[in-house]
Motif scaffolding. Sequence first.
Motif, PDB file in Angstrom:
ATOM      1  N   THR A  99     -25.641 109.231  16.271  1.00  0.00           N
ATOM      2  CA  THR A  99     -24.494 110.062  15.912  1.00  0.00           C
ATOM      3  C   THR A  99     -23.998 109.718  14.510  1.00  0.00           C
ATOM      4  O   THR A  99     -24.355 108.678  13.940  1.00  0.00           O
ATOM      5  CB  THR A  99     -23.335 109.850  16.887  1.00  0.00           C
ATOM      6  N   ALA A 100     -23.142 110.578  13.992  1.00  0.00           N
ATOM      7  CA  ALA A 100     -22.527 110.316  12.693  1.00  0.00           C
ATOM      8  C   ALA A 100     -21.720 109.019  12.739  1.00  0.00           C
ATOM      9  O   ALA A 100     -21.750 108.226  11.799  1.00  0.00           O
ATOM     10  CB  ALA A 100     -21.649 111.494  12.277  1.00  0.00           C
ATOM     11  N   GLY A 101     -20.999 108.805  13.836  1.00  0.00           N
ATOM     12  CA  GLY A 101     -20.215 107.578  13.981  1.00  0.00           C
ATOM     13  C   GLY A 101     -21.085 106.333  14.003  1.00  0.00           C
ATOM     14  O   GLY A 101     -20.741 105.314  13.397  1.00  0.00           O
ATOM     15  N   GLU A 102     -22.227 106.409  14.694  1.00  0.00           N
ATOM     16  CA  GLU A 102     -23.152 105.275  14.739  1.00  0.00           C
ATOM     17  C   GLU A 102     -23.764 105.045  13.360  1.00  0.00           C
ATOM     18  O   GLU A 102     -23.905 103.906  12.914  1.00  0.00           O
ATOM     19  CB  GLU A 102     -24.248 105.517  15.771  1.00  0.00           C
ATOM     20  N   GLU A 118     -22.394 105.774  10.494  1.00  0.00           N
ATOM     21  CA  GLU A 118     -21.331 105.182   9.677  1.00  0.00           C
ATOM     22  C   GLU A 118     -21.248 103.679   9.928  1.00  0.00           C
ATOM     23  O   GLU A 118     -21.209 102.883   8.981  1.00  0.00           O
ATOM     24  CB  GLU A 118     -19.994 105.841  10.011  1.00  0.00           C
ATOM     25  N   ARG A 119     -21.236 103.286  11.189  1.00  0.00           N
ATOM     26  CA  ARG A 119     -21.133 101.862  11.531  1.00  0.00           C
ATOM     27  C   ARG A 119     -22.316 101.076  10.972  1.00  0.00           C
ATOM     28  O   ARG A 119     -22.153 100.012  10.379  1.00  0.00           O
ATOM     29  CB  ARG A 119     -21.062 101.667  13.043  1.00  0.00           C
ATOM     30  N   TYR A 142     -16.106 110.026   5.709  1.00  0.00           N
ATOM     31  CA  TYR A 142     -16.302 110.548   7.062  1.00  0.00           C
ATOM     32  C   TYR A 142     -15.240 109.975   8.004  1.00  0.00           C
ATOM     33  O   TYR A 142     -14.940 108.780   7.979  1.00  0.00           O
ATOM     34  CB  TYR A 142     -17.699 110.187   7.582  1.00  0.00           C
ATOM     35  N   ASP A 158     -14.495 110.062  12.108  1.00  0.00           N
ATOM     36  CA  ASP A 158     -15.100 110.400  13.397  1.00  0.00           C
ATOM     37  C   ASP A 158     -14.157 111.196  14.296  1.00  0.00           C
ATOM     38  O   ASP A 158     -14.561 112.147  14.947  1.00  0.00           O
ATOM     39  CB  ASP A 158     -15.561 109.118  14.100  1.00  0.00           C
ATOM     40  N   ASP A 159     -12.897 110.837  14.317  1.00  0.00           N
ATOM     41  CA  ASP A 159     -11.907 111.487  15.190  1.00  0.00           C
ATOM     42  C   ASP A 159     -11.461 112.814  14.569  1.00  0.00           C
ATOM     43  O   ASP A 159     -10.824 112.821  13.503  1.00  0.00           O
ATOM     44  CB  ASP A 159     -10.712 110.556  15.360  1.00  0.00           C
ATOM     45  N   ARG A 178      -9.140 113.353  11.421  1.00  0.00           N
ATOM     46  CA  ARG A 178      -9.841 113.960  10.276  1.00  0.00           C
ATOM     47  C   ARG A 178      -8.993 115.031   9.613  1.00  0.00           C
ATOM     48  O   ARG A 178      -8.895 115.101   8.399  1.00  0.00           O
ATOM     49  CB  ARG A 178     -11.171 114.555  10.743  1.00  0.00           C
ATOM     50  N   ASP A 201     -16.359 115.778   7.823  1.00  0.00           N
ATOM     51  CA  ASP A 201     -16.863 115.890   9.190  1.00  0.00           C
ATOM     52  C   ASP A 201     -18.360 115.579   9.225  1.00  0.00           C
ATOM     53  O   ASP A 201     -18.967 115.218   8.216  1.00  0.00           O
ATOM     54  CB  ASP A 201     -16.559 117.265   9.781  1.00  0.00           C
ATOM     55  N   GLU A 202     -18.963 115.739  10.423  1.00  0.00           N
ATOM     56  CA  GLU A 202     -20.375 115.426  10.613  1.00  0.00           C
ATOM     57  C   GLU A 202     -21.280 116.236   9.690  1.00  0.00           C
ATOM     58  O   GLU A 202     -22.272 115.726   9.168  1.00  0.00           O
ATOM     59  CB  GLU A 202     -20.795 115.682  12.071  1.00  0.00           C
TER      60      GLU A 202
END
Length: 104
Positions: free
Chosen positions: A26-29, A31-32, A64, A66-67, A71, A78-79
């Motif tokens: 995911t985009a969040g993953e 980013e991390r 970016y 995530d929320d 956002r 966004d993604e």
Amino acid sequence: MSKVTIHPSYSVLLQDVDSFLAGEITAGEFERRVLDNDVILRTSDGRTIGYDTYQQMFYAVEDYVDDPQLRSEVQGADEHDLESAVRIARESFSRELTTAGVIT
């Protein structure tokens, strides 16, 4: 003559980029992973390759959010914004590494 390679952390970055663009993470993953990876943009012969490309992609990662609710409050990316920036970065990384004759 030995072949020129990139630092292992650079390889990890490219793997994460490819995984994100393939929809495997995911985009969040993504980013991390980018924020956790202390990337060394050097080749085995000491050259720095991809620094400007990485900086531009990193700015997109920082933008970016995530929320979705947060956002909109902070006008974050966004993604789709992130994916677009990462796709451009991947193309640039590939060109730079190919031009330099680097094996990934």
